[in-house]
Design an enzyme around this catalytic site. Structure first.
Site, short mmCIF file in Angstrom:
data_model
loop_
_atom_site.label_atom_id
_atom_site.label_comp_id
_atom_site.label_asym_id
_atom_site.label_seq_id
_atom_site.Cartn_x
_atom_site.Cartn_y
_atom_site.Cartn_z
CG HIS A 180 -1.84 1.22 1.22
ND1 HIS A 180 -3.07 1.20 0.62
CD2 HIS A 180 -1.68 2.47 1.72
CE1 HIS A 180 -3.65 2.39 0.75
NE2 HIS A 180 -2.82 3.19 1.41
CB CYS A 181 1.98 3.46 -2.60
SG CYS A 181 3.02 4.91 -2.87
CB VAL A 182 1.19 6.62 2.38
CG1 VAL A 182 0.91 5.52 3.37
CG2 VAL A 182 2.70 6.93 2.31
CG ASN A 185 -5.24 7.84 -0.43
OD1 ASN A 185 -5.06 7.14 0.57
ND2 ASN A 185 -6.36 8.49 -0.66
#
Length: 343
Positions: A180-182, A185
């Site tokens: 999951h890439c912040v 998003n």
């Protein structure tokens, strides 16, 4: 405030940012995360409980729930860097007769990067639901190590396909889950991995290109001014030849914003360059970062002790089919129908 104090504060801010990204973009059992956990336990005896809970709520809100904060931060950093480049560096370099095509290259990279950034953010990574789980179940064979057949996700109430994982941030099971890439998003899965790969490479190229142009400008300034042939008098009245530290301080005092930007994009280039190489390695070997991390358990002698004595588990990447096929799979993820034709 003198140069040395400003430089130390700047280094501390950059290092703190890098550590923060390593902790919350990596795995829970990574070395920075374990270090932070130990530090938190020690500080719990000093910091009031209410402040600890408030901090935990803020961190959970930032890194463990979907939020546009990092997208805003991402865009703000790009605006700040490109604003400084356009306002000062571009004009100075144009006066020094740098090639206009060379100076416009960062803007071309920015346009391409923003396009793939949007695609990476809005594209469905491969969310698994009860209505589409059958097609995902036929896409890959189970390796019998990472994930066993007939494994149910208790949250989504679906059977987990091979190479899938439940994302606690998005609260969905994702097909060929990577991470999951912040910053975008969104989860990185089967259907937006190609966009993420190009986004990452263009972002690295942007930072490196800006660093090269800015460094070339400062070098040109030093050469034209012949400052290295001069000397300076220190606080004690003694004359010294110009050294590297004095030169950096002189450039910092003359072009403070440009030197700050150069330091930032150099650090960014190194971090992104290393991560781009790792991501390319995963793509060429047909692995996800989730699978790569889990495979370390079966290669670590400390972790193997935790396995039952009568069951020696050896992990082998069964999905790699050669560099060309592996790379092709990133840009054209296989479907269940294609798998049927091959079998």
């Amino acid at each position: 405030m003198d140069f040395l104090a400003l430089f130390i504060i700047y280094l501390l801010l950059v290092l703190a940012s890098v550590v923060l990204v390593c902790i919350y973009s990596g795995r829970k059992q990574s070395f920075p995360a374990r270090s932070l956990s130990c530090l938190t336990q020690v500080s719990s005896f000093v910091i009031p409980t209410r402040l600890q809970r408030a901090t935990q709520r803020v961190l959970h809100r930032l890194f463990h729930t979907r939020s546009c904060l990092f997208i805003v931060l991402h865009l703000a950093l790009q605006v700040a860097v490109y604003g400084e480049y356009t306002w000062e560096v571009f004009g100075y370099c144009k006066e020094m007769e740098f090639s206009i095509h060379y100076l416009l290259l960062p803007y071309l990279l920015l346009a391409v990067n923003m396009g793939f950034f949007i695609l990476c953010s809005v594209t469905n990574p491969g969310t698994i639901t009860q209505s589409n789980q059958e097609s995902f179940l036929k896409a890959y064979a189970y390796d019998g190590v990472m994930l066993q057949k007939n494994t149910m996700c208790p949250t989504c109430n679906v059977e987990k396909p091979a190479r899938s994982k439940h994302c606690s941030v998005c609260n969905n099971c994702v097909h060929r889950f990577d991470h999951h890439c912040v910053w975008v998003n969104n989860c990185i899965g089967a259907f937006n991995a190609r966009y993420f790969l190009i986004y990452l490479f263009t972002l690295t190229a942007m930072a490196a290109n800006l660093a090269i142009i800015t460094a070339a400008f400062l070098i040109q300034v030093v050469l034209l001014s012949n400052i290295m042939l001069g000397s300076y008098i220190d606080d004690q009245g003694q004359e010294h030849a110009v050294e590297i530290l004095f030169l950096i301080q002189h450039l910092f005092l003359t072009f403070p914003r440009i030197v700050f930007m150069l330091g930032f994009v150099i650090v960014l280039s190194l971090v992104l360059g290393a991560y781009s190489c790792f991501t390319l390695y995963l793509a060429l070997t047909n692995q996800t970062s989730n699978e790569w991390y889990k495979s370390r358990r079966y290669e670590c002698s400390c972790c193997q002790v935790l396995q039952p004595h009568d069951r020696h588990i050896v992990y082998r990447n069964v999905y790699s089919q050669g560099v060309w096929v592996n790379l092709k799979e990133i840009f054209k993820p296989p479907t269940s129908s294609e798998k049927k034709k091959k079998t």
